[in-house]
Each structure stands twice: as C-alpha cells, then as structure tokens.
Write a protein that holds these residues in place. Structure first.
Motif, PDB file in Angstrom:
ATOM      1  N   SER A 181       0.822  -1.209   0.000  1.00  0.00           N
ATOM      2  CA  SER A 181       0.000   0.000   0.000  1.00  0.00           C
ATOM      3  C   SER A 181       0.853   1.255   0.000  1.00  0.00           C
ATOM      4  O   SER A 181       0.536   2.248  -0.647  1.00  0.00           O
ATOM      5  CB  SER A 181      -0.934   0.005   1.206  1.00  0.00           C
ATOM      6  N   GLU A 182       1.957   1.218   0.759  1.00  0.00           N
ATOM      7  CA  GLU A 182       2.847   2.371   0.814  1.00  0.00           C
ATOM      8  C   GLU A 182       3.587   2.529  -0.511  1.00  0.00           C
ATOM      9  O   GLU A 182       3.772   3.637  -1.009  1.00  0.00           O
ATOM     10  CB  GLU A 182       3.867   2.210   1.945  1.00  0.00           C
ATOM     11  N   LYS A 183       4.036   1.409  -1.077  1.00  0.00           N
ATOM     12  CA  LYS A 183       4.778   1.461  -2.333  1.00  0.00           C
ATOM     13  C   LYS A 183       3.908   2.081  -3.424  1.00  0.00           C
ATOM     14  O   LYS A 183       4.374   2.910  -4.202  1.00  0.00           O
ATOM     15  CB  LYS A 183       5.204   0.062  -2.756  1.00  0.00           C
ATOM     16  N   SER A 184       2.658   1.680  -3.481  1.00  0.00           N
ATOM     17  CA  SER A 184       1.771   2.178  -4.520  1.00  0.00           C
ATOM     18  C   SER A 184       1.569   3.681  -4.376  1.00  0.00           C
ATOM     19  O   SER A 184       1.604   4.420  -5.350  1.00  0.00           O
ATOM     20  CB  SER A 184       0.419   1.465  -4.440  1.00  0.00           C
ATOM     21  N   ALA A 185       1.346   4.121  -3.119  1.00  0.00           N
ATOM     22  CA  ALA A 185       1.124   5.547  -2.880  1.00  0.00           C
ATOM     23  C   ALA A 185       2.349   6.357  -3.253  1.00  0.00           C
ATOM     24  O   ALA A 185       2.258   7.423  -3.851  1.00  0.00           O
ATOM     25  CB  ALA A 185       0.771   5.780  -1.401  1.00  0.00           C
ATOM     26  N   THR A 247       0.990  29.852  11.831  1.00  0.00           N
ATOM     27  CA  THR A 247       2.133  28.955  11.937  1.00  0.00           C
ATOM     28  C   THR A 247       2.206  28.396  13.344  1.00  0.00           C
ATOM     29  O   THR A 247       2.117  29.144  14.316  1.00  0.00           O
ATOM     30  CB  THR A 247       3.450  29.671  11.603  1.00  0.00           C
ATOM     31  N   ALA A 248       2.357  27.090  13.441  1.00  0.00           N
ATOM     32  CA  ALA A 248       2.543  26.441  14.741  1.00  0.00           C
ATOM     33  C   ALA A 248       3.879  25.726  14.716  1.00  0.00           C
ATOM     34  O   ALA A 248       4.231  25.070  13.732  1.00  0.00           O
ATOM     35  CB  ALA A 248       1.425  25.452  15.012  1.00  0.00           C
ATOM     36  N   ARG A 249       4.631  25.859  15.775  1.00  0.00           N
ATOM     37  CA  ARG A 249       5.903  25.156  15.905  1.00  0.00           C
ATOM     38  C   ARG A 249       5.714  24.082  16.964  1.00  0.00           C
ATOM     39  O   ARG A 249       5.550  24.374  18.138  1.00  0.00           O
ATOM     40  CB  ARG A 249       7.007  26.135  16.300  1.00  0.00           C
ATOM     41  N   LEU A 250       5.738  22.839  16.515  1.00  0.00           N
ATOM     42  CA  LEU A 250       5.451  21.711  17.390  1.00  0.00           C
ATOM     43  C   LEU A 250       6.724  20.946  17.705  1.00  0.00           C
ATOM     44  O   LEU A 250       7.425  20.470  16.807  1.00  0.00           O
ATOM     45  CB  LEU A 250       4.433  20.793  16.706  1.00  0.00           C
ATOM     46  N   ASN A 251       7.027  20.832  18.981  1.00  0.00           N
ATOM     47  CA  ASN A 251       8.228  20.133  19.417  1.00  0.00           C
ATOM     48  C   ASN A 251       7.969  18.635  19.540  1.00  0.00           C
ATOM     49  O   ASN A 251       6.881  18.212  19.921  1.00  0.00           O
ATOM     50  CB  ASN A 251       8.698  20.675  20.776  1.00  0.00           C
ATOM     51  N   GLY A 252       8.984  17.839  19.228  1.00  0.00           N
ATOM     52  CA  GLY A 252       8.818  16.399  19.331  1.00  0.00           C
ATOM     53  C   GLY A 252      10.076  15.635  18.992  1.00  0.00           C
ATOM     54  O   GLY A 252      11.181  16.185  19.034  1.00  0.00           O
ATOM     55  N   TYR A 253       9.901  14.367  18.662  1.00  0.00           N
ATOM     56  CA  TYR A 253      11.039  13.530  18.284  1.00  0.00           C
ATOM     57  C   TYR A 253      10.580  12.501  17.256  1.00  0.00           C
ATOM     58  O   TYR A 253       9.383  12.219  17.120  1.00  0.00           O
ATOM     59  CB  TYR A 253      11.636  12.823  19.509  1.00  0.00           C
ATOM     60  N   LEU A 254      11.529  11.933  16.531  1.00  0.00           N
ATOM     61  CA  LEU A 254      11.221  10.948  15.504  1.00  0.00           C
ATOM     62  C   LEU A 254      11.099   9.569  16.140  1.00  0.00           C
ATOM     63  O   LEU A 254      12.065   9.030  16.668  1.00  0.00           O
ATOM     64  CB  LEU A 254      12.303  10.954  14.425  1.00  0.00           C
ATOM     65  N   HIS A 255       9.916   9.025  16.081  1.00  0.00           N
ATOM     66  CA  HIS A 255       9.635   7.731  16.693  1.00  0.00           C
ATOM     67  C   HIS A 255       9.943   6.582  15.733  1.00  0.00           C
ATOM     68  O   HIS A 255      10.276   5.480  16.165  1.00  0.00           O
ATOM     69  CB  HIS A 255       8.162   7.681  17.110  1.00  0.00           C
ATOM     70  N   ALA A 256       9.837   6.839  14.439  1.00  0.00           N
ATOM     71  CA  ALA A 256      10.090   5.792  13.449  1.00  0.00           C
ATOM     72  C   ALA A 256      10.512   6.409  12.120  1.00  0.00           C
ATOM     73  O   ALA A 256      10.061   7.485  11.752  1.00  0.00           O
ATOM     74  CB  ALA A 256       8.841   4.931  13.248  1.00  0.00           C
ATOM     75  N   VAL A 257      11.404   5.701  11.442  1.00  0.00           N
ATOM     76  CA  VAL A 257      11.849   6.085  10.102  1.00  0.00           C
ATOM     77  C   VAL A 257      11.729   4.851   9.219  1.00  0.00           C
ATOM     78  O   VAL A 257      12.265   3.796   9.550  1.00  0.00           O
ATOM     79  CB  VAL A 257      13.314   6.585  10.101  1.00  0.00           C
ATOM     80  N   ALA A 258      11.007   4.977   8.113  1.00  0.00           N
ATOM     81  CA  ALA A 258      10.797   3.836   7.221  1.00  0.00           C
ATOM     82  C   ALA A 258      10.937   4.292   5.773  1.00  0.00           C
ATOM     83  O   ALA A 258      10.891   5.484   5.473  1.00  0.00           O
ATOM     84  CB  ALA A 258       9.416   3.217   7.453  1.00  0.00           C
ATOM     85  N   ALA A 259      11.100   3.320   4.873  1.00  0.00           N
ATOM     86  CA  ALA A 259      11.223   3.626   3.455  1.00  0.00           C
ATOM     87  C   ALA A 259       9.888   3.422   2.748  1.00  0.00           C
ATOM     88  O   ALA A 259       9.118   2.534   3.102  1.00  0.00           O
ATOM     89  CB  ALA A 259      12.278   2.724   2.816  1.00  0.00           C
ATOM     90  N   PHE A 260       9.619   4.241   1.759  1.00  0.00           N
ATOM     91  CA  PHE A 260       8.443   4.058   0.924  1.00  0.00           C
ATOM     92  C   PHE A 260       8.703   3.031  -0.179  1.00  0.00           C
ATOM     93  O   PHE A 260       7.803   2.329  -0.608  1.00  0.00           O
ATOM     94  CB  PHE A 260       8.057   5.388   0.267  1.00  0.00           C
ATOM     95  N   GLU A 261       9.955   2.982  -0.634  1.00  0.00           N
ATOM     96  CA  GLU A 261      10.283   2.149  -1.789  1.00  0.00           C
ATOM     97  C   GLU A 261      11.108   0.932  -1.391  1.00  0.00           C
ATOM     98  O   GLU A 261      11.954   1.027  -0.512  1.00  0.00           O
ATOM     99  CB  GLU A 261      11.049   2.986  -2.820  1.00  0.00           C
ATOM    100  N   PRO A 262      10.890  -0.205  -2.029  1.00  0.00           N
ATOM    101  CA  PRO A 262      11.587  -1.450  -1.672  1.00  0.00           C
ATOM    102  C   PRO A 262      12.998  -1.532  -2.245  1.00  0.00           C
ATOM    103  O   PRO A 262      13.336  -2.443  -2.989  1.00  0.00           O
ATOM    104  CB  PRO A 262      10.677  -2.527  -2.284  1.00  0.00           C
ATOM    105  N   LYS A 263      13.832  -0.558  -1.897  1.00  0.00           N
ATOM    106  CA  LYS A 263      15.219  -0.579  -2.367  1.00  0.00           C
ATOM    107  C   LYS A 263      16.092   0.211  -1.393  1.00  0.00           C
ATOM    108  O   LYS A 263      15.619   1.137  -0.718  1.00  0.00           O
ATOM    109  CB  LYS A 263      15.317   0.000  -3.780  1.00  0.00           C
ATOM    110  N   PRO A 264      17.378  -0.138  -1.307  1.00  0.00           N
ATOM    111  CA  PRO A 264      18.280   0.498  -0.343  1.00  0.00           C
ATOM    112  C   PRO A 264      18.417   2.002  -0.541  1.00  0.00           C
ATOM    113  O   PRO A 264      18.628   2.739   0.416  1.00  0.00           O
ATOM    114  CB  PRO A 264      19.618  -0.212  -0.579  1.00  0.00           C
ATOM    115  N   ASP A 265      18.327   2.461  -1.793  1.00  0.00           N
ATOM    116  CA  ASP A 265      18.495   3.886  -2.060  1.00  0.00           C
ATOM    117  C   ASP A 265      17.146   4.588  -2.228  1.00  0.00           C
ATOM    118  O   ASP A 265      16.961   5.427  -3.113  1.00  0.00           O
ATOM    119  CB  ASP A 265      19.370   4.104  -3.293  1.00  0.00           C
ATOM    120  N   ALA A 266      16.194   4.218  -1.396  1.00  0.00           N
ATOM    121  CA  ALA A 266      14.852   4.789  -1.462  1.00  0.00           C
ATOM    122  C   ALA A 266      14.916   6.313  -1.469  1.00  0.00           C
ATOM    123  O   ALA A 266      15.611   6.925  -0.659  1.00  0.00           O
ATOM    124  CB  ALA A 266      14.023   4.308  -0.280  1.00  0.00           C
TER     125      ALA A 266
END
Length: 303
Positions: A181-185, A247-266
């Motif tokens: 589903s992610e790849k298609s999008a 404009t809103a400045r929202l503080n936070g942190y990155l909980h997850a990082v994932a690739a959209f494309e099925p390849k190392p150089d996404a």
C-alpha cells in the motif's frame, strides 16, 4: 563547597530528559532540578534559587517569558543566568526576550554540543564553571556511570506505541521494503498528502508532506538527501495552514523512520513524528487543523 545547581523548565518530559542527560554527561556533579511549567519553577525558586535556569517559552499556567520577567524582579535572581530553550527564533521573539532580560538563547531542535556550549558560556560568565570543575575533579565518574540510561529514560517512559500506517514500521530500518500500500502511494505521487510543512532537525531543515495528523503525532514524508533523519532525534515541525497563514511550531522527536520504496536507495522516507508539547494553545491549533480536514484521520493500518 556548595553544588552548582541548574533548573530545567519544560512541559515536555522528553525535552527535560534530553537536557538533563546532556548536563549529566558533560558536567559531573551538577545538581539538577526540574519543573513542568513556569508556575512550578517559580515555587521551586522561591524556596531555593538556582545558579542557572534553562527554560522553555511556551508552557501552560506560566510561560517562560513570564517566569523570566518575574525572576528579574527578584533581588536574588536578577543576575541569575537564564537561557531560553525554544523554537521561537523569530526576530520579534528574540527582541522580546532580550528586553525581558534573557541571558542567552538555544533554538529547538538543538544538538548536545549546542547545549553544552551555551551552558559552559553561561556558567563561565557567572563564575560557576570553575567551581563545578573543581568539585568534579576528585570524583571522576566510572565508565558505567550512565548505564541506566535507556529509551524509557530518554522519552520519560511516556512515548506511546501506536499502530503506524504499516505493521512494525517503528522497527523497520530505512532500507527495508515498504508494504504494498505504501509502495503504490509513493510510486504514484510521493509528495501527495494532507498539507505541507518544514521539519527542523539539529543538522538542518527539510521540507515535508503531512500524510496524517493526530493530537499525538504526525505521519510525514520527506525526500531523502544528505540529511538523513534518525530515530529518537529531537525535532521541530513547523506547520503553516489557513488563509491567515497561521504557523505552529510543534516540538517532538522521531519515533520511526521507514522507506516508501523497496530498495536500499529509497528516494522517499516516511517518518512518525511524536509531539511532546502539552501547551493548550498548540493542542487547540492541532484540533482546528484536524477539524479543517488538513488531516483526514488518525493513523490506522492501510491509512
């Protein structure tokens, strides 16, 4: 010899823990107190003045600017170093803080080096750095002094794990194949989404598309470049929406990082950005964005 004390004031547990860890790692022997807003900090300072105050600007009950103004009216706090730690870096905000008597500024998101440099500078100016160094010298910490640091400590034990838009996305490395589903999008239009914004990281800023938004987090898509976002990295998400260009400045942190494309150089990356703010104004702004249709729904499988 009395200990050198620092008061850390922020309504976000994650930010307080980030600051405390940076201080403990680089200033052995320093005494740290914390407060969840300006009002609590005021109560602590009335009982025991601090040698340095590191304070957020936007907080419920009493803001950092209000606390700063109050401190400068107290005989025993008039000259206490007060560093504003905030995402409000606009010229008018800086001028406002300077007029109120701020000692220095740390912009969110900040790196550990930036924090340490500013704290050293403030303590040196007040004559406390030499005192801290002298007190710490006989007590060199062992290599295991910070063995208890963990993900739970870093996030204050409150980083909720929710269902991302793909199973196990939080654990999936950036080079792993993304679900169909992610790849298609992504293949159809990686930049399509509910709105646009800017993600500010310690190493720089990058444009992003908001794919989904809730009161707790945002699902973002960014184009991969020299700056690669890291899990647990602190960040600020700037959102500008509406006819008035709010404009809103929202503080936070990155909980997850994932690739959209099925390849190392996404080329496109999907980020789960957790909010840490508890400021009612920011929560109200998010609510209005969601109601306005900027974000269609909360995260759910296949969203």
């Amino acid at each position: 010899m009395s200990k050198v004390s620092v008061l850390v004031v922020d309504d976000a547990t994650f930010i307080r823990d980030l600051v405390k860890k940076g201080l403990r790692d680089n200033f052995p022997g320093i005494q740290i107190e914390e407060a969840i807003n300006g009002r609590k900090a005021q109560q602590l300072l009335m009982r025991q003045p601090a040698d340095l105050i590191l304070c957020d600007w936007e907080m419920p009950e009493m803001s950092g600017l209000e606390l700063l103004s109050w401190c400068r009216e107290q005989d025993n706090l008039k000259t206490t170093p007060f560093i504003m730690v905030t995402s409000r870096g606009d010229k008018e905000n800086v001028v406002q803080a300077i007029q109120a008597g701020v000692s220095d500024y740390i912009g969110k998101p900040f790196s550990n080096d930036q924090l340490v440099t500013k704290v050293k500078k403030a303590l040196h100016r007040s004559g406390k750095l030499a005192q801290l160094t002298a007190a710490a010298a006989p007590k060199m910490l062992s290599s295991g002094a910070f063995a208890n640091d963990s993900l739970a400590a870093l996030t204050g034990g409150k980083a909720e794990v929710i269902k991302p838009s793909a199973p196990a996305a939080a654990a999936r490395p950036a080079h792993a194949p993304a679900p169909t589903s992610e790849k298609s999008a992504a293949a159809a239009n990686p930049g399509s989404g509910r709105g646009q914004g800017q993600l500010r990281l310690p190493g720089g800023a990058m444009a992003c598309v908001i794919k989904a938004l809730s009161l707790k987090e945002a699902l973002l898509v960014v184009k991969r470049g020299e700056l690669v976002p890291q899990v647990l990295e602190s960040a600020v998400l700037d959102l500008e929406q509406g006819e008035a260009s709010e404009t809103a400045r929202l503080n936070g942190y990155l909980h997850a990082v994932a690739a959209f494309e099925p390849k190392p150089d996404a080329e496109w990356l999907q980020l789960t950005f957790k909010f840490v703010d508890r400021d009612p104004q920011k929560l109200d702004y998010l609510s209005r964005l969601i109601a306005r249709g900027t974000a269609q729904k909360h995260f759910s499988p296949g969203a």
